[in-house]
Design a protein around this motif. Structure first.
Motif, PDB file in Angstrom:
ATOM      1  N   CYS A   1       0.844  -1.191   0.000  1.00  0.00           N
ATOM      2  CA  CYS A   1       0.000   0.000   0.000  1.00  0.00           C
ATOM      3  C   CYS A   1       0.881   1.243   0.000  1.00  0.00           C
ATOM      4  N   THR A   2       0.261   2.347  -0.342  1.00  0.00           N
ATOM      5  CA  THR A   2       0.923   3.648  -0.327  1.00  0.00           C
ATOM      6  C   THR A   2       0.249   4.498   0.732  1.00  0.00           C
ATOM      7  N   ILE A   3       1.062   5.103   1.596  1.00  0.00           N
ATOM      8  CA  ILE A   3       0.546   6.042   2.588  1.00  0.00           C
ATOM      9  C   ILE A   3       0.942   7.432   2.104  1.00  0.00           C
ATOM     10  N   ARG A   4      -0.026   8.319   2.015  1.00  0.00           N
ATOM     11  CA  ARG A   4       0.235   9.675   1.525  1.00  0.00           C
ATOM     12  C   ARG A   4      -0.753  10.636   2.161  1.00  0.00           C
ATOM     13  N   GLU A   5      -0.484  11.938   2.004  1.00  0.00           N
ATOM     14  CA  GLU A   5      -1.423  12.943   2.493  1.00  0.00           C
ATOM     15  C   GLU A   5      -2.683  12.922   1.634  1.00  0.00           C
ATOM     16  N   ALA A   6      -3.795  13.162   2.288  1.00  0.00           N
ATOM     17  CA  ALA A   6      -5.082  13.187   1.580  1.00  0.00           C
ATOM     18  C   ALA A   6      -5.120  14.350   0.595  1.00  0.00           C
ATOM     19  N   ARG A   7      -5.816  14.129  -0.503  1.00  0.00           N
ATOM     20  CA  ARG A   7      -6.025  15.154  -1.521  1.00  0.00           C
ATOM     21  C   ARG A   7      -7.526  15.424  -1.630  1.00  0.00           C
ATOM     22  N   PRO A   8      -7.913  16.561  -2.204  1.00  0.00           N
ATOM     23  CA  PRO A   8      -9.346  16.875  -2.311  1.00  0.00           C
ATOM     24  C   PRO A   8     -10.170  15.766  -2.975  1.00  0.00           C
ATOM     25  N   GLU A   9      -9.608  15.099  -3.962  1.00  0.00           N
ATOM     26  CA  GLU A   9     -10.356  14.049  -4.653  1.00  0.00           C
ATOM     27  C   GLU A   9     -10.564  12.786  -3.799  1.00  0.00           C
ATOM     28  N   ASP A  10      -9.905  12.714  -2.630  1.00  0.00           N
ATOM     29  CA  ASP A  10     -10.091  11.589  -1.711  1.00  0.00           C
ATOM     30  C   ASP A  10     -11.322  11.758  -0.825  1.00  0.00           C
ATOM     31  N   ARG A  11     -11.915  12.943  -0.830  1.00  0.00           N
ATOM     32  CA  ARG A  11     -12.980  13.241   0.136  1.00  0.00           C
ATOM     33  C   ARG A  11     -14.141  12.257   0.099  1.00  0.00           C
ATOM     34  N   PRO A  12     -14.650  11.846  -1.067  1.00  0.00           N
ATOM     35  CA  PRO A  12     -15.748  10.863  -1.044  1.00  0.00           C
ATOM     36  C   PRO A  12     -15.362   9.566  -0.313  1.00  0.00           C
TER      37      PRO A  12
ATOM     38  N   GLY B   1      -2.753  -5.152   8.150  1.00  0.00           N
ATOM     39  CA  GLY B   1      -1.675  -4.258   8.563  1.00  0.00           C
ATOM     40  C   GLY B   1      -1.805  -2.814   8.128  1.00  0.00           C
ATOM     41  N   LEU B   2      -2.900  -2.456   7.465  1.00  0.00           N
ATOM     42  CA  LEU B   2      -3.042  -1.069   7.006  1.00  0.00           C
ATOM     43  C   LEU B   2      -3.180  -0.104   8.175  1.00  0.00           C
ATOM     44  N   GLY B   3      -3.969  -0.449   9.177  1.00  0.00           N
ATOM     45  CA  GLY B   3      -4.113   0.418  10.345  1.00  0.00           C
ATOM     46  C   GLY B   3      -2.777   0.649  11.030  1.00  0.00           C
ATOM     47  N   ARG B   4      -2.007  -0.402  11.179  1.00  0.00           N
ATOM     48  CA  ARG B   4      -0.679  -0.272  11.788  1.00  0.00           C
ATOM     49  C   ARG B   4       0.235   0.604  10.932  1.00  0.00           C
ATOM     50  N   ALA B   5       0.151   0.437   9.613  1.00  0.00           N
ATOM     51  CA  ALA B   5       0.965   1.251   8.705  1.00  0.00           C
ATOM     52  C   ALA B   5       0.569   2.720   8.790  1.00  0.00           C
ATOM     53  N   LEU B   6      -0.727   2.997   8.895  1.00  0.00           N
ATOM     54  CA  LEU B   6      -1.192   4.378   9.037  1.00  0.00           C
ATOM     55  C   LEU B   6      -0.699   4.976  10.354  1.00  0.00           C
TER      56      LEU B   6
ATOM     57  N   ILE C   1      -5.145  -3.157  19.343  1.00  0.00           N
ATOM     58  CA  ILE C   1      -4.229  -2.703  18.281  1.00  0.00           C
ATOM     59  C   ILE C   1      -3.369  -1.553  18.784  1.00  0.00           C
ATOM     60  N   TYR C   2      -3.980  -0.615  19.489  1.00  0.00           N
ATOM     61  CA  TYR C   2      -3.210   0.519  20.013  1.00  0.00           C
ATOM     62  C   TYR C   2      -2.172   0.044  21.030  1.00  0.00           C
ATOM     63  N   ALA C   3      -2.547  -0.881  21.892  1.00  0.00           N
ATOM     64  CA  ALA C   3      -1.586  -1.412  22.873  1.00  0.00           C
ATOM     65  C   ALA C   3      -0.425  -2.103  22.162  1.00  0.00           C
ATOM     66  N   GLU C   4      -0.728  -2.877  21.124  1.00  0.00           N
ATOM     67  CA  GLU C   4       0.328  -3.542  20.355  1.00  0.00           C
ATOM     68  C   GLU C   4       1.244  -2.537  19.663  1.00  0.00           C
ATOM     69  N   ALA C   5       0.698  -1.358  19.345  1.00  0.00           N
ATOM     70  CA  ALA C   5       1.488  -0.308  18.691  1.00  0.00           C
ATOM     71  C   ALA C   5       2.265   0.536  19.707  1.00  0.00           C
ATOM     72  N   GLY C   6       2.125   0.227  21.002  1.00  0.00           N
ATOM     73  CA  GLY C   6       2.900   0.929  22.019  1.00  0.00           C
ATOM     74  C   GLY C   6       2.155   1.995  22.798  1.00  0.00           C
ATOM     75  N   PHE C   7       0.869   2.184  22.503  1.00  0.00           N
ATOM     76  CA  PHE C   7       0.082   3.143  23.279  1.00  0.00           C
ATOM     77  C   PHE C   7      -0.241   2.519  24.632  1.00  0.00           C
ATOM     78  N   ARG C   8      -0.308   3.356  25.640  1.00  0.00           N
ATOM     79  CA  ARG C   8      -0.621   2.890  26.988  1.00  0.00           C
ATOM     80  C   ARG C   8      -1.677   3.806  27.582  1.00  0.00           C
ATOM     81  N   GLY C   9      -2.310   3.328  28.633  1.00  0.00           N
ATOM     82  CA  GLY C   9      -3.280   4.162  29.317  1.00  0.00           C
ATOM     83  C   GLY C   9      -2.610   5.424  29.822  1.00  0.00           C
ATOM     84  N   TYR C  10      -3.280   6.552  29.661  1.00  0.00           N
ATOM     85  CA  TYR C  10      -2.718   7.837  30.085  1.00  0.00           C
ATOM     86  C   TYR C  10      -3.667   8.548  31.042  1.00  0.00           C
ATOM     87  N   GLU C  11      -4.873   8.804  30.598  1.00  0.00           N
ATOM     88  CA  GLU C  11      -5.912   9.388  31.431  1.00  0.00           C
ATOM     89  C   GLU C  11      -7.162   8.533  31.263  1.00  0.00           C
ATOM     90  N   LEU C  12      -7.995   8.552  32.240  1.00  0.00           N
ATOM     91  CA  LEU C  12      -9.257   7.849  32.139  1.00  0.00           C
ATOM     92  C   LEU C  12     -10.361   8.904  32.129  1.00  0.00           C
TER      93      LEU C  12
END
Length: 158
Positions: free
Chosen positions: A3-14, A106-111, A141-152
């Protein structure tokens, strides 16, 4: 996943509105106060305004010429002095969504990784996000990516 990860363009809006609608429908099934697909266009417009006002980016994951996912974040700053200066400025992920047919590849992880890299290049040392308590898959998925609880953040219906 190829896959290609890139910045969104106006034509991506739909595609972004469609993916945002899918996310809204999923969250509405988890939490009764969440709006469904009908709120997707308005919410995306609000997020686009936040990105423009605060800085940040909307990244898309594209495969075979089709947008299959996105992540959007802004640059935020904690007010006051309760957070150490080095951590006050951070990136805040507003939304991330992957098309159903692309999930588990793996797209979510890549993003997430691309968002982290872009934020790091902008001098950001911390990334934060909100996730619904009932969204167990996203939390895993977030925990696997290294995110941890911060505030509740608690809520009580009145």
């Amino acid at each position: 996943m190829d896959c290609t990860i890139r910045e969104a363009r106006p034509e991506d809006r739909p595609a972004l509105v469609r993916l945002m609608g899918d996310l809204h429908e999923y969250e509405a099934a988890l939490e009764e106060n969440r709006a469904g697909r009908e709120a997707a266009d308005g919410h995306l417009a609000w997020v686009e305004g936040q990105v423009a006002a605060l800085g940040g980016v909307i990244l898309v994951g594209e495969r075979q010429g089709a947008v299959q996912g996105f992540v959007c974040y802004t640059f935020e700053e904690d007010p006051g002095t309760f957070v150490k200066p080095a951590y006050r400025r951070h990136a805040l992920i507003w939304d991330i969504a992957v098309a159903e047919e692309a999930r588990g590849q793996g797209l979510g992880r890549a993003l997430l990784a691309a968002a982290e890299d872009a934020a790091r290049k902008a001098g950001i040392s911390e990334m934060r996000l909100y996730v619904l308590e009932a969204n167990e898959r996203a939390r895993r998925i977030y925990a696997e990516a290294g995110f941890r609880g911060y505030e509740l953040f608690l809520a009580k219906r009145l």
